[in-house]
Design a protein around this motif. Structure first.
Motif, mmCIF file in Angstrom:
data_model
loop_
_atom_site.group_PDB
_atom_site.id
_atom_site.type_symbol
_atom_site.label_atom_id
_atom_site.label_comp_id
_atom_site.label_asym_id
_atom_site.label_seq_id
_atom_site.Cartn_x
_atom_site.Cartn_y
_atom_site.Cartn_z
ATOM 1 N N LEU A 182 1.501 6.862 -6.851
ATOM 2 C CA LEU A 182 0.469 7.856 -7.151
ATOM 3 C C LEU A 182 1.007 9.266 -6.944
ATOM 4 O O LEU A 182 0.751 10.168 -7.757
ATOM 5 C CB LEU A 182 -0.747 7.615 -6.264
ATOM 6 N N SER A 183 1.776 9.458 -5.884
ATOM 7 C CA SER A 183 2.393 10.763 -5.636
ATOM 8 C C SER A 183 3.346 11.137 -6.761
ATOM 9 O O SER A 183 3.413 12.303 -7.175
ATOM 10 C CB SER A 183 3.141 10.754 -4.300
ATOM 11 N N PRO B 74 0.811 -1.231 0.000
ATOM 12 C CA PRO B 74 0.000 0.000 0.000
ATOM 13 C C PRO B 74 0.839 1.273 0.000
ATOM 14 O O PRO B 74 0.526 2.233 -0.701
ATOM 15 C CB PRO B 74 -0.831 -0.132 1.282
ATOM 16 N N GLY B 75 1.907 1.287 0.786
ATOM 17 C CA GLY B 75 2.751 2.476 0.830
ATOM 18 C C GLY B 75 3.415 2.752 -0.501
ATOM 19 O O GLY B 75 3.516 3.910 -0.934
ATOM 20 N N ALA B 76 3.859 1.688 -1.178
ATOM 21 C CA ALA B 76 4.492 1.869 -2.477
ATOM 22 C C ALA B 76 3.484 2.353 -3.504
ATOM 23 O O ALA B 76 3.797 3.198 -4.353
ATOM 24 C CB ALA B 76 5.131 0.561 -2.932
ATOM 25 N N ALA C 291 12.388 -0.076 2.685
ATOM 26 C CA ALA C 291 12.947 -0.592 3.935
ATOM 27 C C ALA C 291 12.193 -1.834 4.404
ATOM 28 O O ALA C 291 12.791 -2.824 4.842
ATOM 29 C CB ALA C 291 12.905 0.493 5.010
ATOM 30 N N TYR C 292 10.860 -1.807 4.310
ATOM 31 C CA TYR C 292 10.071 -2.939 4.790
ATOM 32 C C TYR C 292 10.128 -4.127 3.840
ATOM 33 O O TYR C 292 10.091 -5.284 4.274
ATOM 34 C CB TYR C 292 8.625 -2.507 5.035
ATOM 35 N N VAL C 293 10.194 -3.875 2.545
ATOM 36 C CA VAL C 293 10.300 -4.974 1.587
ATOM 37 C C VAL C 293 11.614 -5.722 1.795
ATOM 38 O O VAL C 293 11.662 -6.962 1.844
ATOM 39 C CB VAL C 293 10.181 -4.459 0.143
ATOM 40 N N THR C 294 12.709 -4.992 1.926
ATOM 41 C CA THR C 294 14.008 -5.655 2.111
ATOM 42 C C THR C 294 14.095 -6.308 3.488
ATOM 43 O O THR C 294 14.721 -7.358 3.636
ATOM 44 C CB THR C 294 15.163 -4.666 1.915
#
Length: 570
Positions: A32-33, A25-27, A95-98
């Motif tokens: 979108l940004s 969701p954050g990505a 950071a969270y994906v890695t």
């Protein structure tokens, strides 16, 4: 009161997020940004440049200036916020994906059978950290760059086609060779990036080996030899990294040359349109300004594409590491029928061979009692350690069964098996960190159990004398402890769960005569409560054993009494 949100922990390998596509969701919000920022970057031209020339400069009317400036300022402010959101959200997601991949790969590798890791510890550590760093860099900067600059190009082309379709088609025609050139360069970049990643893994392997065996290297004055082994890989990796930089840097000049050639030709064409009255001066300035703005995507898109190709090479290596199947032997040719009534350890027609290899263990039938000290002897390489690995469940028999107290080992849950059979490896491996942690190994046991285990191996006084007792911080591999102390700690760790069977691999190999005698006495005491099975070469433990098994040509000799132990018979 607001309840703290519980961290669910990292996902398992099957649940790992994509390494190249931003699916979190954050990505998605970051993408979108990026697109919003791209649209606003292009919008600033028609909402500011065109009105300034047509409504203020040419008409000499300043009444519209405040509105134009206010609108342009709002667009610029929202664009800046969108850029901040893009960087912050994509960086957080990276950071969270890695983090998820580090934990997932670590879990997967720790779950593989001993001896089945696809590389050395140092090489694998370098591979995971450096390859994930490639992915993190792409996820943080490359994804946003590709989205924002692609959005910018599309928005500019949409406005240009609306203003002058003929000139826009010409611009697109100039862009096609650029795309083909970038595709070719990107393929070369991905190949050389993978070579550099492989080289970095090899360098990590060399460095870990040299630093781990630092004492031996110094003792033999072998630093020059280690450097000679290191330097060829170091040079090869440096060449790959240098080629990678050259290829990556070549993408920008390609796009810049073609772009500015297109701008020069377009200015000539559009000047004629203004002269004929087909375009206003403001439209001409906006058109040329937007074409000039393409220079930014022309610089950043190749960089983003380079990050994508480099991350693609790293992703391929990481996925190969994640999905690598554990090394398995052939499946057993029959099931173990049970349960059985007998207590103790029973081997029934136990046979083992690696695929395509000779029999290491061949049709072994053996019954051992609930307690007693049993020594296993034999020449090096005959299969003694393989036998221990079968008893630990690290390997599966090709044929036959192993029973403990009437239950087949293959039917036991992992946690039950580890509580009933404990192991002391030859290396006496001790983790760095608090001594308590190295003993518990993640098990939930009270402090009294720790002290009882330490007392059983004669380490109570030593641990009590440490500055922080059980919380004393051990260095790597227990540096600062003697070989005998490390060996006793490993034995205390194995005894903590009060196992039914205690397995030891060459427990006296690194001990002096005094320490060896103390250990033999200790093992005799333990053998009154459980079955102690020790692979040995030295005679002291053989003489003290209740029975000796000799392994030769895949067969174990029948147990022969070699000592006396009250209350036990083998």
């Amino acid at each position: 009161m607001r309840r703290a949100r519980r961290d669910p922990g990292p996902p398992r390998p099957a649940e790992l997020p994509s390494l190249l596509l931003p699916t979190t969701p954050g990505a998605s919000a970051g993408l979108l940004s990026a697109l919003v920022g791209a649209a606003l970057r292009v919008a600033i031209v028609p909402v500011f440049v065109t009105p300034i020339f047509d409504q203020v400069v040419n008409a000499r009317d300043l009444s519209h200036l405040s509105v134009i400036l206010t609108t342009a300022g709002a667009v610029a402010l929202v664009g800046a916020l969108a850029l901040w959101a893009q960087d912050a959200l994509l960086g957080r997601s990276a950071a969270y994906v890695t983090r998820a991949w580090r934990s997932g790969l670590y879990r997967r590798l720790l779950g593989r059978p001993p001896g089945a890791l696809p590389g050395t510890s140092g090489g694998l550590a370098s591979r995971i950290l450096t390859d994930l760093r490639e992915v993190e860099t792409y996820f943080h900067f490359g994804v946003g760059t590709l989205a924002a600059e692609t959005g910018t190009v599309l928005a500019i082309l949409a406005y240009l086609f609306h203003t002058n379709a003929r000139a826009s088609l010409l611009l697109v025609a100039f862009g096609l060779p650029t795309l083909l050139a970038l595709r070719w360069v990107g393929g070369a970049l991905e190949r050389v990036a993978e070579r550099s990643q492989v080289g970095t893994e090899a360098l990590g392997r060399h460095l870990q080996e040299g630093l781990k065996h630092h004492e031996t290297i110094r003792a033999f004055d072998a630093a020059s030899m280690m450097l000679e082994r290191f330097e060829p890989e170091n040079r090869k990796t440096a060449r790959a990294m240098a080629q990678r930089s050259l290829i990556s840097g070549a993408q920008i000049p390609i796009t810049q040359v073609l772009l500015f050639g297109a701008v020069g030709l377009l200015v000539v064409l559009l000047a004629g349109s203004v002269e004929r009255g087909a375009m206003s001066a403001g439209q001409l300035v906006s058109f040329v300004t937007l074409v000039a703005l393409l220079s930014t995507p022309a610089q950043l898109l190749p960089k983003g594409y380079a990050l994508l190709r480099e991350a693609s090479a790293a992703s391929r290596r990481l996925r190969a590491l994640a999905v690598a199947a554990p090394v398995r032997t052939a499946a057993p040719d029959r099931t173990c029928n049970g349960p059985r009534r007998s207590r103790g350890l029973e081997l029934d027609d136990l046979s083992f061979a690696y695929p395509g290899g000779p029999w290491i263990l061949d049709a072994i039938d053996l019954v051992l009692p609930e307690h007693g000290l049993v020594a296993v002897t034999g020449e090096s390489g005959v299969g003694k350690t393989t036998l221990l690995r079968l008893l630990l469940g690290f390997l599966r028999p090709v044929r036959g069964c192993i029973w403990l107290d009437g239950e087949a080992l293959g039917d036991m849950p992992e946690s039950v098996l580890r509580s009933r059979i404990s192991y002391v490896p030859q290396a006496h491996e001790v983790l760095s960190g608090p001594l308590r942690q190295s003993l518990l190994m993640g098990r939930a046991l009270d402090e009294g159990a720790l002290w009882r285990a330490l007392d059983a191996v004669g380490l109570t006084a030593m641990v009590s004398g440490l500055p922080n007792g059980l919380d004393h911080v051990l260095l790597e591999d227990g540096a600062g402890l003697s070989g005998g102390q490390r060996q006793r700690l490993a034995l205390a760790r194995a005894l903590l769960t009060q196992p039914r069977v205690l397995l030891l691999d060459e427990p006296t190999s690194s001990l002096d005569e005094g320490s060896e005698a103390a250990l033999v006495t200790m093992l005799k005491d333990q053998a009154r409560e459980r079955l102690v099975l020790a692979v040995v070469h030295r005679p002291a433990l053989v003489r003290a054993a209740d029975a000796t098994l000799h392994l030769r040509d895949g067969r174990l000799s029948s147990p022969a009494p070699s000592g006396r132990s009250p209350g036990s018979a083998v």
